[in-house]
Scaffold this motif. Structure first.
Motif, PDB file in Angstrom:
ATOM      1  N   ASP A  51      10.376   6.510   3.490  1.00  0.00           N
ATOM      2  CA  ASP A  51      10.957   7.707   2.874  1.00  0.00           C
ATOM      3  C   ASP A  51       9.818   8.593   2.359  1.00  0.00           C
ATOM      4  O   ASP A  51       9.087   8.217   1.444  1.00  0.00           O
ATOM      5  N   ALA A  52       9.684   9.773   2.960  1.00  0.00           N
ATOM      6  CA  ALA A  52       8.651  10.729   2.551  1.00  0.00           C
ATOM      7  C   ALA A  52       9.277  11.974   1.928  1.00  0.00           C
ATOM      8  O   ALA A  52       8.628  13.018   1.825  1.00  0.00           O
ATOM      9  N   GLY A  53      10.540  11.852   1.487  1.00  0.00           N
ATOM     10  CA  GLY A  53      11.255  13.011   0.986  1.00  0.00           C
ATOM     11  C   GLY A  53      10.683  13.605  -0.284  1.00  0.00           C
ATOM     12  O   GLY A  53      10.911  14.783  -0.580  1.00  0.00           O
ATOM     13  N   ARG A  54       9.938  12.787  -1.041  1.00  0.00           N
ATOM     14  CA  ARG A  54       9.352  13.279  -2.285  1.00  0.00           C
ATOM     15  C   ARG A  54       7.861  13.611  -2.137  1.00  0.00           C
ATOM     16  O   ARG A  54       7.177  13.826  -3.136  1.00  0.00           O
ATOM     17  N   LEU A  55       7.389  13.649  -0.903  1.00  0.00           N
ATOM     18  CA  LEU A  55       5.966  13.901  -0.688  1.00  0.00           C
ATOM     19  C   LEU A  55       5.592  15.348  -0.962  1.00  0.00           C
ATOM     20  O   LEU A  55       4.440  15.647  -1.304  1.00  0.00           O
ATOM     21  N   GLY A  56       6.548  16.243  -0.802  1.00  0.00           N
ATOM     22  CA  GLY A  56       6.268  17.652  -1.075  1.00  0.00           C
ATOM     23  C   GLY A  56       5.694  18.402   0.100  1.00  0.00           C
ATOM     24  O   GLY A  56       5.013  19.428  -0.088  1.00  0.00           O
ATOM     25  N   VAL A  57       5.936  17.908   1.318  1.00  0.00           N
ATOM     26  CA  VAL A  57       5.487  18.626   2.512  1.00  0.00           C
ATOM     27  C   VAL A  57       6.714  18.944   3.364  1.00  0.00           C
ATOM     28  O   VAL A  57       7.733  18.259   3.297  1.00  0.00           O
ATOM     29  N   GLU A  58       6.607  19.984   4.173  1.00  0.00           N
ATOM     30  CA  GLU A  58       7.750  20.406   4.975  1.00  0.00           C
ATOM     31  C   GLU A  58       8.046  19.431   6.109  1.00  0.00           C
ATOM     32  O   GLU A  58       9.212  19.171   6.436  1.00  0.00           O
ATOM     33  N   ASN A  59       7.011  18.876   6.711  1.00  0.00           N
ATOM     34  CA  ASN A  59       7.170  17.991   7.863  1.00  0.00           C
ATOM     35  C   ASN A  59       6.171  16.837   7.724  1.00  0.00           C
ATOM     36  O   ASN A  59       4.974  17.011   7.984  1.00  0.00           O
ATOM     37  N   ALA A  60       6.645  15.677   7.307  1.00  0.00           N
ATOM     38  CA  ALA A  60       5.751  14.550   7.024  1.00  0.00           C
ATOM     39  C   ALA A  60       5.070  14.037   8.291  1.00  0.00           C
ATOM     40  O   ALA A  60       3.891  13.668   8.265  1.00  0.00           O
ATOM     41  N   GLN A  61       5.779  14.030   9.405  1.00  0.00           N
ATOM     42  CA  GLN A  61       5.173  13.552  10.655  1.00  0.00           C
ATOM     43  C   GLN A  61       3.993  14.439  11.041  1.00  0.00           C
ATOM     44  O   GLN A  61       2.910  13.949  11.388  1.00  0.00           O
ATOM     45  N   ARG A  62       4.179  15.755  10.951  1.00  0.00           N
ATOM     46  CA  ARG A  62       3.100  16.677  11.294  1.00  0.00           C
ATOM     47  C   ARG A  62       1.951  16.579  10.280  1.00  0.00           C
ATOM     48  O   ARG A  62       0.771  16.634  10.644  1.00  0.00           O
ATOM     49  N   PHE A  63       2.307  16.405   9.017  1.00  0.00           N
ATOM     50  CA  PHE A  63       1.291  16.287   7.959  1.00  0.00           C
ATOM     51  C   PHE A  63       0.361  15.110   8.220  1.00  0.00           C
ATOM     52  O   PHE A  63      -0.876  15.247   8.172  1.00  0.00           O
ATOM     53  N   PHE A  64       0.931  13.946   8.542  1.00  0.00           N
ATOM     54  CA  PHE A  64       0.084  12.770   8.774  1.00  0.00           C
ATOM     55  C   PHE A  64      -0.611  12.823  10.135  1.00  0.00           C
ATOM     56  O   PHE A  64      -1.719  12.298  10.287  1.00  0.00           O
ATOM     57  N   ARG A 111       0.825  -1.213   0.000  1.00  0.00           N
ATOM     58  CA  ARG A 111       0.000   0.000   0.000  1.00  0.00           C
ATOM     59  C   ARG A 111       0.864   1.270   0.000  1.00  0.00           C
ATOM     60  O   ARG A 111       0.573   2.232  -0.716  1.00  0.00           O
ATOM     61  N   ILE A 112       1.912   1.281   0.823  1.00  0.00           N
ATOM     62  CA  ILE A 112       2.765   2.468   0.907  1.00  0.00           C
ATOM     63  C   ILE A 112       3.477   2.718  -0.418  1.00  0.00           C
ATOM     64  O   ILE A 112       3.543   3.853  -0.912  1.00  0.00           O
ATOM     65  N   ASN A 113       4.003   1.668  -1.026  1.00  0.00           N
ATOM     66  CA  ASN A 113       4.767   1.841  -2.266  1.00  0.00           C
ATOM     67  C   ASN A 113       3.883   2.152  -3.466  1.00  0.00           C
ATOM     68  O   ASN A 113       4.394   2.505  -4.537  1.00  0.00           O
ATOM     69  N   ALA A 114       2.574   2.049  -3.294  1.00  0.00           N
ATOM     70  CA  ALA A 114       1.639   2.455  -4.352  1.00  0.00           C
ATOM     71  C   ALA A 114       1.262   3.926  -4.241  1.00  0.00           C
ATOM     72  O   ALA A 114       0.586   4.461  -5.128  1.00  0.00           O
ATOM     73  N   LEU A 115       1.697   4.575  -3.160  1.00  0.00           N
ATOM     74  CA  LEU A 115       1.337   5.975  -2.935  1.00  0.00           C
ATOM     75  C   LEU A 115       2.393   6.910  -3.514  1.00  0.00           C
ATOM     76  O   LEU A 115       3.599   6.668  -3.361  1.00  0.00           O
ATOM     77  N   PRO A 116       1.987   7.986  -4.159  1.00  0.00           N
ATOM     78  CA  PRO A 116       2.967   8.956  -4.670  1.00  0.00           C
ATOM     79  C   PRO A 116       3.685   9.641  -3.517  1.00  0.00           C
ATOM     80  O   PRO A 116       3.083  10.047  -2.530  1.00  0.00           O
ATOM     81  N   GLY A 117       5.011   9.728  -3.640  1.00  0.00           N
ATOM     82  CA  GLY A 117       5.795  10.452  -2.646  1.00  0.00           C
ATOM     83  C   GLY A 117       6.299   9.625  -1.493  1.00  0.00           C
ATOM     84  O   GLY A 117       7.071  10.126  -0.670  1.00  0.00           O
ATOM     85  N   LEU A 118       5.896   8.341  -1.382  1.00  0.00           N
ATOM     86  CA  LEU A 118       6.349   7.494  -0.282  1.00  0.00           C
ATOM     87  C   LEU A 118       7.047   6.260  -0.829  1.00  0.00           C
ATOM     88  O   LEU A 118       6.614   5.684  -1.836  1.00  0.00           O
TER      89      LEU A 118
END
Length: 381
Positions: free
Chosen positions: A323-336, A302-309
């Motif tokens: 790896d959330a480096g390509r998600l396009g958010v400043e802070n992935a932990q806060r985003f989720f 499921r994770i590897n099917a998502l864009p940016g993860l």
């Protein structure tokens, strides 16, 4: 299946550190490393019998516990551990701190892989030791430490190499040749070694085999402290039962002297739980591993099917390093977290591009959390 890992147990109104972080908020906590599974019935029954005894004075390590551990090391790893090598501790983190303080001075350095479980670095930082950070790199789907990357920057003041096997985060189970390279590095630089092996029973990859660092040779044995515990394996972390295996008598005495008057003895109920775990817990563990493999494989798909993860399969642990480096958010932990899923921030481990997700929970809860993550990413796009 004799044990029900799909059972939903309400921890929101308990003493759970994991769940109380989000008390009053609609956030699914998949961060700190304990599971949401009920501990093995054998442990619960042993604790019940001990509580019925009704007297809870000072306790000493049960002889049976040492015997069980020694036999476990012999049968699983062909490592002939002696009972006098064992130092029982009320938690593995205290072992990391004691190792740093007992084996180094303030003018000495500590070599630590990164990213890594935060208490490794805080143990060095709290003791005012210099840190040499060896990078972890993803190679053929496995996170591996690159010790050669820091050799040129080492100045000879380094005294201790700290290892995590299986590695947290990332879940790498080191192969023998990789451990031999680590031992050669330690020998080349005259380093002692502290190896955290708390996740050694949680092997998910078929064919993966845990090898204790100290079991490789007499040299490895004499220069190392190995930290182990049943706490992650059997979900009894809150009881605090761990131990250090220290074959070298001089190192063992320095370790014991460092804890004197500061680190307390193990709780009597923790001794009971640890004994029951290693004596009677294997059938439960076998089924838990089967369940965790299913969660891991489902989650990775499921994770590897998502864009940016992106997520490499952990060979061990119930912790996904994403790896959330390509998600396009400043802070992935806060985003989720704002999307209703509480994860560990990669920055705490040494890499802010990542998040860590604990999949040691009923599948239904994991599915609910991932659905929230998927919805948040869709809305982001």
């Amino acid at each position: 299946m004799a044990f029900n890992f799909d059972e939903s147990i309400d921890r929101r109104h308990s003493d759970s550190y994991k769940w109380r972080k989000y008390d009053g908020r609609d956030v699914i906590p998949l961060w700190v490393a304990d599971t949401d599974f009920r501990s093995p019935p054998a442990i619960i029954e042993a604790l019940r019998a001990r509580v019925e005894h009704g007297v809870f004075g000072y306790g000493a390590p049960p002889g049976e516990l040492a015997t069980l551990f020694v036999e476990r090391m012999r049968s699983r790893y062909q490592w002939r551990v002696k009972p006098e090598w064992l130092v029982f501790l009320p938690g593995l983190v205290s072992g990391l701190n004691l190792a740093v303080r007992a084996l180094t001075r303030e003018d000495m350095g500590v070599v630590i892989p990164t990213p890594i479980y935060p208490p490794f670095r805080s143990a060095a930082r709290g003791a005012a030791r210099q840190q040499r950070l060896a990078p972890m790199a993803l190679t053929q789907g496995r996170w591996q430490v690159d010790l050669a990357a820091i050799e040129e920057s080492m100045d000879g003041t380094e005294q201790l190499l700290m290892l995590c096997n299986p590695h947290n985060p990332g879940g790498t189970v080191y192969r023998r040749e990789e451990l031999e390279q680590q031992l050669a590095f330690a020998r080349r630089h005259n380093l002692l070694v502290c190896s955290d092996e708390i996740h050694c029973d949680l092997l998910l990859e078929p064919g993966a085999r845990h090898i204790p660092f100290g079991s490789m040779s007499e040299d490895a044995e004499q220069r190392s402290i190995t930290l182990m515990s049943p706490s992650k394996t059997f979900n009894i972390a809150g009881l605090g039962a761990s131990l250090a295996v220290i074959p070298n008598a001089r190192l063992r005495m320095k370790f014991i002297a460092q804890r004197s008057g500061i680190v307390p003895n193990v709780d009597v109920l923790a001794y009971v739980a640890a004994t029951a775990a290693w004596r009677d817990g294997q059938p439960w563990l076998d089924e838990q591993l089967h369940y965790l493999r299913g969660n891991r494989d489902w989650l990775a798909a499921r994770i590897n099917a998502l864009p940016g993860l992106r997520m490499a399969l952990p060979e061990a642990t119930y912790l996904a390093w994403i790896d959330a480096g390509r998600l396009g958010v400043e802070n992935a932990q806060r985003f989720f977290e704002q999307a209703g899923v509480g994860l560990s921030a990669g920055a705490d481990f040494g890499d802010p591009r990542f998040i860590r997700l604990n999949f040691g929970c009923p599948r239904a809860l994991l599915e609910q959390a991932v659905a929230r993550m998927e919805r948040a990413i869709r809305e982001l796009g």
